[in-house]
Every structure is written in structure tokens, then in C-alpha cells.
Design a protein around this motif. Structure first.
Motif, PDB file in Angstrom:
ATOM      1  N   SER A  49      -3.043   9.645   0.175  1.00  0.00           N
ATOM      2  CA  SER A  49      -4.301   9.494   0.057  1.00  0.00           C
ATOM      3  C   SER A  49      -5.436   9.887   1.189  1.00  0.00           C
ATOM      4  N   GLU A  50      -6.367   9.116   0.768  1.00  0.00           N
ATOM      5  CA  GLU A  50      -7.344   9.736   1.839  1.00  0.00           C
ATOM      6  C   GLU A  50      -7.399   9.392   3.470  1.00  0.00           C
ATOM      7  N   ALA A  51      -6.365   7.462   2.447  1.00  0.00           N
ATOM      8  CA  ALA A  51      -6.478   7.199   4.049  1.00  0.00           C
ATOM      9  C   ALA A  51      -5.484   8.147   4.761  1.00  0.00           C
ATOM     10  N   ASN A  52      -4.677   8.458   4.796  1.00  0.00           N
ATOM     11  CA  ASN A  52      -3.632   9.365   5.672  1.00  0.00           C
ATOM     12  C   ASN A  52      -4.151  10.678   5.722  1.00  0.00           C
ATOM     13  N   LYS A  53      -3.823  10.924   7.252  1.00  0.00           N
ATOM     14  CA  LYS A  53      -3.745  11.734   8.555  1.00  0.00           C
ATOM     15  C   LYS A  53      -3.929  13.389   7.336  1.00  0.00           C
ATOM     16  N   TYR A  54      -3.585  13.292   6.733  1.00  0.00           N
ATOM     17  CA  TYR A  54      -2.743  14.789   6.430  1.00  0.00           C
ATOM     18  C   TYR A  54      -3.220  14.671   4.777  1.00  0.00           C
ATOM     19  N   ASN A  55      -4.162  14.119   4.404  1.00  0.00           N
ATOM     20  CA  ASN A  55      -4.822  13.720   3.420  1.00  0.00           C
ATOM     21  C   ASN A  55      -6.114  15.614   3.401  1.00  0.00           C
ATOM     22  N   PRO A  56      -5.794  16.268   2.747  1.00  0.00           N
ATOM     23  CA  PRO A  56      -6.236  18.107   2.704  1.00  0.00           C
ATOM     24  C   PRO A  56      -7.837  17.552   2.353  1.00  0.00           C
TER      25      PRO A  56
ATOM     26  N   ILE B 233       1.034  -1.189   0.065  1.00  0.00           N
ATOM     27  CA  ILE B 233       0.129   0.135  -0.400  1.00  0.00           C
ATOM     28  C   ILE B 233       0.959   0.902   0.124  1.00  0.00           C
ATOM     29  N   GLY B 234       0.745   2.304  -1.218  1.00  0.00           N
ATOM     30  CA  GLY B 234       1.088   3.554  -0.752  1.00  0.00           C
ATOM     31  C   GLY B 234      -0.126   4.454  -0.643  1.00  0.00           C
ATOM     32  N   ASP B 235       0.647   5.769   0.406  1.00  0.00           N
ATOM     33  CA  ASP B 235      -0.413   6.437   0.669  1.00  0.00           C
ATOM     34  C   ASP B 235      -0.057   7.610   1.525  1.00  0.00           C
ATOM     35  N   ASN B 236       0.945   7.644   0.699  1.00  0.00           N
ATOM     36  CA  ASN B 236       2.371   9.113   0.831  1.00  0.00           C
ATOM     37  C   ASN B 236       1.823   9.885  -0.229  1.00  0.00           C
ATOM     38  N   GLY B 237       1.341   9.717  -1.464  1.00  0.00           N
ATOM     39  CA  GLY B 237       0.692  10.540  -2.130  1.00  0.00           C
ATOM     40  C   GLY B 237       1.395  10.198  -3.740  1.00  0.00           C
TER      41      GLY B 237
ATOM     42  N   GLU C 106     -11.158  15.777  -2.969  1.00  0.00           N
ATOM     43  CA  GLU C 106     -11.450  16.480  -3.710  1.00  0.00           C
ATOM     44  C   GLU C 106      -9.698  16.851  -4.798  1.00  0.00           C
ATOM     45  N   TYR C 107      -8.559  16.578  -2.968  1.00  0.00           N
ATOM     46  CA  TYR C 107      -7.491  17.207  -3.821  1.00  0.00           C
ATOM     47  C   TYR C 107      -6.472  15.918  -4.454  1.00  0.00           C
ATOM     48  N   ARG C 108      -7.193  15.067  -4.409  1.00  0.00           N
ATOM     49  CA  ARG C 108      -6.426  13.809  -4.825  1.00  0.00           C
ATOM     50  C   ARG C 108      -6.765  13.790  -6.279  1.00  0.00           C
ATOM     51  N   THR C 109      -7.984  14.505  -6.787  1.00  0.00           N
ATOM     52  CA  THR C 109      -7.713  14.687  -8.681  1.00  0.00           C
ATOM     53  C   THR C 109      -7.752  16.499  -8.940  1.00  0.00           C
ATOM     54  N   MET C 110      -7.471  17.039  -8.103  1.00  0.00           N
ATOM     55  CA  MET C 110      -7.229  18.817  -8.289  1.00  0.00           C
ATOM     56  C   MET C 110      -6.707  18.647  -8.750  1.00  0.00           C
ATOM     57  N   TRP C 111      -6.648  19.480 -10.345  1.00  0.00           N
ATOM     58  CA  TRP C 111      -5.305  19.839 -11.812  1.00  0.00           C
ATOM     59  C   TRP C 111      -4.503  18.876 -11.620  1.00  0.00           C
ATOM     60  N   ALA C 112      -5.372  17.219 -11.453  1.00  0.00           N
ATOM     61  CA  ALA C 112      -4.530  16.175 -12.385  1.00  0.00           C
ATOM     62  C   ALA C 112      -5.213  15.421 -12.865  1.00  0.00           C
ATOM     63  N   LYS C 113      -6.718  16.051 -13.837  1.00  0.00           N
ATOM     64  CA  LYS C 113      -7.229  15.001 -14.445  1.00  0.00           C
ATOM     65  C   LYS C 113      -6.950  15.640 -16.138  1.00  0.00           C
ATOM     66  N   LEU C 114      -6.510  14.167 -16.760  1.00  0.00           N
ATOM     67  CA  LEU C 114      -6.147  14.675 -17.948  1.00  0.00           C
ATOM     68  C   LEU C 114      -7.869  15.539 -18.499  1.00  0.00           C
ATOM     69  N   ASP C 115      -6.865  17.643 -19.056  1.00  0.00           N
ATOM     70  CA  ASP C 115      -8.373  17.748 -19.613  1.00  0.00           C
ATOM     71  C   ASP C 115      -7.277  18.905 -20.638  1.00  0.00           C
ATOM     72  N   VAL C 116      -7.248  17.946 -21.692  1.00  0.00           N
ATOM     73  CA  VAL C 116      -6.336  18.704 -23.218  1.00  0.00           C
ATOM     74  C   VAL C 116      -7.260  20.094 -23.590  1.00  0.00           C
ATOM     75  N   ALA C 117      -8.378  20.616 -23.676  1.00  0.00           N
ATOM     76  CA  ALA C 117      -8.670  21.781 -23.594  1.00  0.00           C
ATOM     77  C   ALA C 117      -8.836  22.356 -22.736  1.00  0.00           C
TER      78      ALA C 117
END
Length: 582
Positions: free
Chosen positions: A521-528, A461-465, A531-542
Motif C-alpha cells: 500500500s502507499e503507506a508502506n515504504k516499499y511501495n514503488p 490495517i494491512g499494508d503488506n500488499g 500507479e502500481y496498486r492498480t496496474m494490471w489489477a482493474k477489471l477490463d474484460v475487453a
């Protein structure tokens, strides 16, 4: 140099990146090794920090928090009773069958990576004094030495305040050899993750989020974070039976850490905001660290794998010891043995000066004569074909039933000529547990050969980001145009939206990673927040192109490449990559 991605598995804190993949570490657990006792994979895997300290860890294999494969503490790493039986390793419930692994997963089924990823688990460090067993037991070989009068009784060897571990599943059985592969003298991290214990003063529990006692019994913060009182364990001894006391800290700090001939650069870890702290002895089992300003991160420094957190790490090129066995090492220092003597010793040993000779003598992976605090004691050094440890008779770890740990008698690393040879040996089932250097690209081959090689594959498991991410060199100033853009948050966000993380995941990690941002990751207590897991991180070329246009990068050449705003041609960013799949 506009963007610098990093790819690592053992990073405690990660900083700025626009896009990333959270990866899972790959690990192999042998189901029936001829030279090792039958064990359930859950116990032979290197476990989480608590396991390493308590004793356990792989590492953790790489750095992420592996649930099943990270280096575990002697209790977890060695508790044969908790490791998987040969027959179980081949069951579908334990690992995907070769045929299944090759088929595309049905829409309702989890992806291959998800099928192989376990859960976070590990032994527990018992901090209540009432948990200390009333009587102790030991490995048969050590009991024979006691009968022969060559060792004191086990209760005298573990001291009155041992590190007590509650096993993950059940009490283990003594015996066996844990077989690994390694790549040579530069592969010291392989040993740190599996055999060092680790001997950190403090450590992390198996979640990697809570600091727990280890070599030190406790740490107390005073004076608003400027002072820390470290308590050692009564009766703790080095592997040669000599007492481990505050004097070893005074020696390590005054004679080694502050010795500019030995460590010219020192270490910033014993300073806060550039202002050095100091170490003092209070009594035989108490040390005081004092700093000119609050240093709230200091306990984490002593719990993590850092230059000053343990004795074994002094053997790493970046290690700067604040503790070492004074009774053994004084003979190699000019202050205690005269300059002529240490020069002569260095020359006789083939070293060009006494400094290099001393560092070799204080190297946990090179010097079998060096007293250590680790569960296993070095027998043959890392610069030989078989890097080997045997149980430390004075190991301070015990389980809740009073059994002195570790359970496993010996750890043996076999030299592999190259990574391909190491992977082939793993596929052939020649290792009992291996994580470091396994090639993620060979995962299908590992899965196809599980039954033949009698092993089981697991992913950590890797929840470090992020293990793979884009990291910008924000201090780059050689080109004002480039500097202007990479220090612009919207520019970095636009680039993030132009990265196809899913394609990278499928191409390089066979879909075993999770695409997203560098937020934990959401399992980590430092997860803000999710929504931050996908913010500016989803492919959107347009959207990416729209943002770049609005920033003023709307002019292109005849081939469609965006032009610099200073009229010097195409806007070009250099992307350095660090390739590694193990």
C-alpha cells in the motif's frame, strides 16, 4: 497446475501475483470481562511487533500489521489503563451500531470496513540508557513473594539493562486474566502471537518497518555484512532465575542446531547462498555470527518470526534453535547424561525415542518446566483444555515508570470443540481479546451483538500488499503448453485484467478489503508508486481479451472457450485455493 493463489495473513515477503486483495484482519475486544481489569481496547489488542517485543503483537492476528488487534507487547497488550472502558466500547465512535452496520453506507460515508479500521500505533522501545528507570516496581503477588524470601528483589530480577517500553497512552495497572479461545495442540501460533512476548532476539517497531532491540540489546554489522556482533543484556535471566548468557547460544548452536540426530535438515537461515555461517562466543554477553559472504538480511531474520529468531519458536515443528537453556536441557542429551539415561527418561515419559522426548522438553507450549524468556511462563500445556500462562517473575520488560511488565497476571486459552463454538463464544462476550479464528463471514453477526456481548469489533490495517492473490507456479513443467503461457508476463497481465476483485471483496470479505495488485500500500515504504496498486489489477474484460488474441490465443471452440495452440483442446488452468477467513 497453472495458477496458485495464496491466502495468508502473516507473510513477511510476498512474491509474484497478478491480482490481489489487501485485507484487514478482524479482532474482538471485550469491554468488560468479569475476570479481567477494565481496559481500553487500544491496550488489550495484540499490538504490533514493537508491542509484542516490547512486549506486544497479533500479531499481530494474522500476519498484516494490525493497528488495533495485532498482538501487542506486554506493555500494550496488558496495559489495562490504555484499554477501552465498557461504556466506550458501545459508543458509535468506537464501533458501528448494529443497525448502522446493516444499512447500505451512504455515498458520502466510508464503507463498513473503513469504519472499523483503526490506525497504526504501539508502544515504543526506549534505546537510550538514560531511559532506564532508577527504581522498579512489581505486581503485588510478586512483591509478597519477595517479602516471604521466595524471590529476590525486582531490581535483581530485571537486570541492569532491561527492555524499557514507553506505553502507548498511559501506565497500566496490575491484575486480571486475558481470556482467549484456541482449537487444540496444533494451534501453537495462537500462543506465539499473544503470550510469547515475543522473545525474538530483535524485533520490529509497531510500523513493522524498523528493527529495534529486544532480547538482544544491540546488533552491529561488521566486515561489509559478513560479521554481526550481538550484545545481550547484563543481568538477564531465564524464568527460573538462572543467568541467560552467550553460553546458551554456544549450547544451542553446537549441541542442537548442528546435531543431525535432532535436526537432520538444519536451517538455511544461518547460511548465505548455501554456504553456512558460524556462531562464536566473545564473552558472557557477546556473540559473533560470521558468514562467508555478506548477509544483509540477517538482522531481519533475527527480528522476524523465523526458525532461529527466538527460543519459544523452537517448539514449532519448523523451529531449529540457536539458543536454549543449557542448564536445564543437558540432562536430556546423551552427550551429557549418557545414552542409557536419556533412553530411559524417554521411555518413562511415553516417547519412542530420546529425540522426540528432547524436543518435547524444549517445547515452549508443551513443557511447563522449561525455562523461558517470555513475559508469561507456561503453567498448563497446549494439550490440555485450558492452555495457561502466568507472569514470568524474571520478565526483562519494564515500562518507563519502572513497573515490571506484563501488567496482566495470566493468559488463559479455553479449548473450543470447533471453530463454530469458538465464534459463538466470542459473540457471547466470553473472550477479552480474540483475533485468530474469528470468521470474517460472521462480521454482521459480531456487529449486531456488540452491545449485548459488551465488546467492540476492530479491523487491522494491512499494508503488506495482498492477503488474497493469484500466484503462478512458474516452475511448472509437466505441460509445455501451460508452462509457455504462465511464464509469459502479458498472459498473466491479461488474466489479471479479467479478475473482478471488487466482486470477490464484496462476496467473501463483505467489502472490508481493498482491491488492487500485490504492490504494498502507499503507506508502506516499499511501495514503488501509487500507479502500481492498480496496474494490471482493474477489471477490463475487453482489454484482457484483446491481449489474449494478440498473444495467439484467438481460436475458440463452439462454446467460446479459448483453445490451446498445440491442438489439444481447451486451454485449462487449475486454480488451487486455500480457504480461510479468520
Amino acid at each position: 497446475m497453472a495458477m496458485k493463489p495464496g491466502l495468508t495473513r502473516r507473510v513477511f515477503l510476498r512474491r509474484g501475483a497478478t491480482g490481489a486483495l489487501g485485507l484487514a484482519g478482524v479482532g474482538l475486544l471485550s469491554a468488560c470481562a468479569p475476570s479481567a481489569p477494565a481496559t481500553k481496547p487500544a491496550e488489550t489488542k495484540p499490538a504490533a511487533p514493537a508491542a509484542t517485543t516490547a512486549p506486544a503483537a497479533a500479531t499481530k492476528p494474522a500476519d498484516t500489521k494490525p493497528a488495533e488487534t495485532k498482538p501487542a507487547a506486554p506493555a500494550a497488550t496488558t496495559a489495562p489503563a490504555a484499554a477501552a472502558k465498557p461504556a466506550e466500547a458501545a459508543k458509535p465512535a468506537e464501533a458501528a451500531k448494529p443497525a448502522e452496520a446493516a444499512k447500505p453506507a451512504a455515498k458520502s460515508e466510508p464503507k463498513l470496513g473503513a469504519q472499523l479500521i483503526g490506525k497504526l500505533e504501539g508502544p515504543t522501545v526506549m534505546t537510550d540508557a538514560a531511559a532506564i528507570p532508577k527504581s522498579f516496581k512489581e505486581a503485588p503477588a510478586l512483591a509478597d513473594l519477595v517479602k516471604a524470601g521466595k524471590l529476590p528483589p525486582v531490581e535483581q530480577r530485571v537486570g541492569s539493562e532491561p527492555i524499557v517500553l514507553k506505553p502507548l497512552n498511559e501506565t497500566g495497572k496490575y491484575g486480571g486474566t486475558w481470556r482467549h479461545g484456541f482449537t487444540g495442540p496444533g494451534d501453537q501460533w495462537n500462543g506465539f502471537r499473544n503470550a510469547s512476548g515475543p522473545d525474538h532476539l530483535l524485533f520490529w517497531d509497531y510500523t513493522g518497518e524498523k528493527i529495534v532491540p529486544n532480547i538482544a540489546k544491540s546488533i552491529e554489522e561488521q566486515d561489509g555484512g559478513k560479521t554481526f556482533i550481538l550484545k545481550l543484556r547484563k543481568g538477564h535471566k531465564w524464568s527460573d532465575g538462572q543467568p541467560f548468557t552467550a553460553d546458551d547460544f554456544v549450547f544451542g548452536y553446537e549441541e542442537l542446531f548442528l546435531n543431525k540426530e535432532l535436526y537432520a535438515a538444519g536451517s538455511p537461515l544461518l547460511s548465505i547462498n548455501g554456504k553456512p555461517g558460524k556462531l562464536e562466543k566473545v564473552d558472557e554477553t557477546t556473540i559473533k555470527f560470521s558468514f562467508p559472504e555478506p548477509y544483509y538480511l540477517f538482522p531481519s531474520v533475527l527480528a522476524g518470526t523465523t526458525a532461529i529468531s527466538s527460543h519459544s519458536y523452537a517448539g514449532d515443528p519448523s523451529g531449529v534453535p540457536i539458543l536454549s537453556p543449557a542448564h536445564y536441557l543437558k540432562q536430556f542429551l546423551p552427550k551429557f547424561a549418557t545414552q542409557a539415561t536419556v533412553d530411559e527418561l524417554a521411555k518413562a515419559a511415553g516417547f519412542d525415542n530420546w529425540v522426540n522426548h528432547f524436543k518435547a522438553k524444549n517445547s515452549w507450549q508443551l513443557n511447563p518446566d522449561l525455562p523461558s524468556l517470555t513475559p508469561w511462563k507456561l503453567v498448563t500445556p497446549i494439550n490440555t483444555p485450558n492452555w495457561t500462562w502466568e507472569r514470568n517473575p524474571y520478565s526483562v520488560w519494564v515500562d518507563t515508570d519502572g513497573n515490571q511488565l506484563p501488567y496482566i497476571d495470566k493468559i488463559q486459552f479455553q479449548l473450543a470443540e470447533n471453530l463454530e463454538v469458538l465464534n459463538l463464544r466470542a459473540i457471547a462476550g466470553e473472550y477479552d481479546m480474540q483475533s485468530r479464528h474469528l470468521d470474517m463471514g460472521k462480521l454482521p453477526v459480531f456487529l449486531e451483538n456488540q452491545q449485548k456481548g459488551n465488546y467492540r469489533m476492530q479491523l487491522d490495517i494491512g499494508d503488506n500488499g495482498a492477503d488474497c492473490g493469484l500466484k503462478y507456479n512458474l516452475s511448472f513443467d509437466a505441460d509445455p503448453e501451460i508452462s509457455k503461457w504462465i511464464t509469459n508476463a502479458d498472459f498473466r497481465r491479461a488474466i489479471g485484467l479479467g479478475v473482478d476483485r471488487d466482486q470477490i471483496n464484496e462476496t467473501f470479505w463483505l467489502g472490508t478489503g481493498t482491491s488492487g495488485s500485490v504492490a504494498p500500500s502507499e503507506a508502506n515504504k516499499y511501495n514503488p508508486g501509487p500507479e502500481y496498486r492498480t496496474m494490471w489489477a482493474k477489471l477490463d474484460v475487453a482489454k484482457s481479451n484483446e491481449m489474449l488474441d494478440k498473444l495467439g490465443l484467438d481460436k475458440k471452440d463452439g462454446e467460446g472457450f479459448r483453445l490451446r495452440t498445440d491442438g489439444k483442446g481447451r486451454l485449462s488452468l487449475v486454480l488451487d485455493t486455500w480457504g480461510g477467513q479468520f
